[in-house]
Design an enzyme around this catalytic site. Structure first.
Site, PDB file in Angstrom:
ATOM      1  CG  ASP A   1       3.856  -3.120  -5.536  1.00  0.00           C
ATOM      2  OD1 ASP A   1       4.514  -2.434  -4.731  1.00  0.00           O
ATOM      3  OD2 ASP A   1       4.108  -3.169  -6.750  1.00  0.00           O
ATOM      4  CG  HIS A   2       6.721  -2.916  -0.068  1.00  0.00           C
ATOM      5  ND1 HIS A   2       7.448  -3.795  -0.832  1.00  0.00           N
ATOM      6  CD2 HIS A   2       7.490  -1.831   0.101  1.00  0.00           C
ATOM      7  CE1 HIS A   2       8.597  -3.245  -1.113  1.00  0.00           C
ATOM      8  NE2 HIS A   2       8.663  -2.053  -0.560  1.00  0.00           N
TER       9      HIS A   2
ATOM     10  CG  ASP B   1      13.942  -6.732  -8.068  1.00  0.00           C
ATOM     11  OD1 ASP B   1      13.268  -7.646  -7.563  1.00  0.00           O
ATOM     12  OD2 ASP B   1      14.648  -5.954  -7.396  1.00  0.00           O
TER      13      ASP B   1
ATOM     14  CG  HIS C   1       7.993  -1.978  -6.377  1.00  0.00           C
ATOM     15  ND1 HIS C   1       7.031  -2.619  -5.640  1.00  0.00           N
ATOM     16  CD2 HIS C   1       9.146  -2.615  -6.099  1.00  0.00           C
ATOM     17  CE1 HIS C   1       7.588  -3.588  -4.944  1.00  0.00           C
ATOM     18  NE2 HIS C   1       8.864  -3.616  -5.214  1.00  0.00           N
TER      19      HIS C   1
ATOM     20  CE  LYS D   1      18.861  -3.946  -6.507  1.00  0.00           C
ATOM     21  NZ  LYS D   1      18.204  -3.497  -5.262  1.00  0.00           N
TER      22      LYS D   1
END
Ligand code: NAD
Length: 483
Positions: free
Chosen positions: A177-178, A235, A240, A331
């Site tokens: 998980d960046h 997503d 995250h 978004k």
């Protein structure tokens, strides 16, 4: 300050899906940057492997183009680029067939640490794991790196975990998980657990609430088909935001080692209350004069998938009972900005009278676009004229504190790939953590079908008005979304 690049043992990094978008945009530029930093020792190699028919010279050209397009300032270092490309080769490989596997087995250096980066869709993970085992590459010098999405619900995540566990031990599996690779996320742990100042206040007695915002200004772009099956909850929220949430809310681990940290994160997820329907708001962005609506962009005029979600979560444990966590992501919002804000309670009594106004300490952990940690402190406004209070930011932005040489921090992928090579799983999700996150989000997502469709919101806004009401009704307000 001297450079603190710590060399790692020679390694083979095999990018399965080495011609794909993720490889070109993130993995290859990250590797080149580590190479320039001197962290890719002699004897290391990068092997691109994918279905596309290609030879090594053509792949090297592709890698060079990817670095030119997506790399940082180091891309101008032609001498190093040439040396880096000499460590790169390509194998045409079919994840579902036999093509390329023997060649891959012969190409990897058996004495090196071998990291297989599964930069392909999760539908191929099982095939890859099976073949790595069959072709003798799954020994304990082998590690596998898997990308999100790790399943689309609890059942599929369990299935993926089971498929990988057939051939690999949990200690060999690195679920990326960046967000966890960001410098600031680790700094958050240093600030929390390296100082006496914060931890005594880090509980419901002193913290009024916590907000986590991950806001994007772009729409779904070319990912519409995939995104419409997923939505903001799957997503972004399930992975995250929940990961950030765990790090903020967890108890101090006994040690900063992978299992101690991940045990504490897991306890947070398990202590979450089920989410009541009134504590979640979903939205979908509308068209502007120049940009299409969400539905138009995903090519589904009846889509009920959310491009925005805001929720209020409660943790039932001694530390946090009574302190809500407000999380939102979406978004086409006002700006690309991600932050965590720990909002402390008001002082119990103001000795300065009504005119002094209301002042609160807020610790802000900024993740995007610029990283940093800022503590809002109330002080006296300098000068004569009585006791007027103002809030000033106490900037703990490490780049400034540590000096300009440190400003070029490794990006999240660089750090995480190097952690894989070092065998440090602290910043990677364990299988049971991922399953627990799905176990919490599954009923929320299942209830969407019985609820009203997502509410429309304007591009460039902060989401639907109802998301503002979600926090307003508690007498609180979202922080402004700003970079
Ligand atoms: P992509 O479609 O651009 O690339 C897929 C790669 O897989 C290509 O190299 C293709 O040749 C290879 N491939 C497909 N089928 C194969 C097969 N049978 N055998 C061997 N190789 C095969 O996809 P991507 O955007 O690079 O994403 C890869 C994975 O990473 C996906 O699971 C995606 O969800 C995840 N991910 C991507 C991003 C991103 O920024 N692109 C971010 C996070 C996660």
């Amino acid at each position: 300050m001297v450079s603190r690049t710590i060399p790692v043992d020679p390694f083979d990094l095999i990018i399965i899906g080495g011609t794909g978008d993720l490889a070109r945009r993130k993995i290859l530029p990250a590797l080149f940057r580590r190479f320039v930093a001197g962290q890719m020792g002699k004897g290391s190699q990068v092997i691109g492997a994918a279905r596309t028919e290609m030879d090594t010279p053509a792949y090297r050209q592709m890698v060079s183009d990817a670095i030119a397009e997506f790399g940082g300032p180091e891309k101008k270092d032609k001498a190093n680029l040439k040396k880096f490309l000499a460590t790169v080769c390509y194998i045409t490989l079919d994840a579902r067939g036999t093509a390329g596997w023997e060649e891959l087995g012969e190409t990897v250096h058996s004495e090196n640490i071998r990291a297989f980066y599964f930069s392909v869709g999760p539908g191929l993970f099982g095939d890859l794991a099976k073949r790595l085992h069959k072709y003798g590459m799954s020994d304990d010098r082998c590690r596998i790196v898997v990308e999100k999405p790790f399943g689309h619900d609890l059942a599929s995540a369990r299935e993926l975990n089971a498929v990988l566990a057939k051939h690999f031990d949990e200690s060999q599996i690195y679920r990326i998980d960046h967000y966890l690779g960001k410098e600031t996320v680790q700094n958050l742990m240093a600030v929390r657990f390296g100082n006496m100042l914060f931890e005594p206040l880090w509980n419901s007695q002193y913290v009024d609430h916590i907000q986590i915002t991950v806001s994007e200004s772009v729409g779904v772009g070319g990912r519409g088909g995939y995104y419409d099956k997923s939505g903001a909850m799957r997503d972004m929220m399930q992975n995250h935001l929940m990961q950030l949430f765990c790090l903020i809310a967890m108890e101090p681990p006994a040690k900063f080692d992978p299992d101690s940290v991940r045990d504490e994160k897991l306890k947070v997820i398990r202590a979450l209350d089920p989410l009541a329907p009134e504590n979640i708001v979903r939205g979908q962005y509308e068209a502007t004069e120049t940009k299409p609506s969400y539905r138009k962009q995903v090519g589904n005029r009846d889509s009920t998938t959310e491009s925005f979600v805001a929720l209020k979560a409660n943790i039932s444990n001694w530390r946090w009972a009574g302190t809500p966590f407000y999380l939102r992501t979406g978004k086409r919002l006002r700006e690309r900005a991600s932050e965590i804000a720990v909002v402390f309670k008001d002082a119990p009594h103001s000795i300065f009278g009504e005119d002094a106004g209301r002042h609160r300490n807020i610790l802000t952990i900024k993740l995007q676009p610029n990283e940093g940690i800022v503590l809002g402190v109330t002080i006296k406004e300098p000068g004569p004229g009585g006791m007027r209070l103002i809030d000033v930011p106490l900037d703990m932005t490490f780049a400034e504190a540590l000096g300009p040489e440190q400003a070029g921090f490794p990006d999240a992928y660089e750090r995480l790939i190097m952690d894989v090579i070092r065998g440090n799983q602290t910043l990677f999700m364990r299988g049971d953590e991922v399953e627990a996150a799905w176990a919490w989000t599954d009923p929320i997502i299942a209830a969407f079908g019985e609820q009203d469709p997502p509410l429309p919101y304007a591009t460039g806004s902060s989401g639907p008005d109802e998301a503002l009401a979600l926090i307003h009704r508690d007498g609180r307000a979202w922080r402004e979304i700003k970079a």
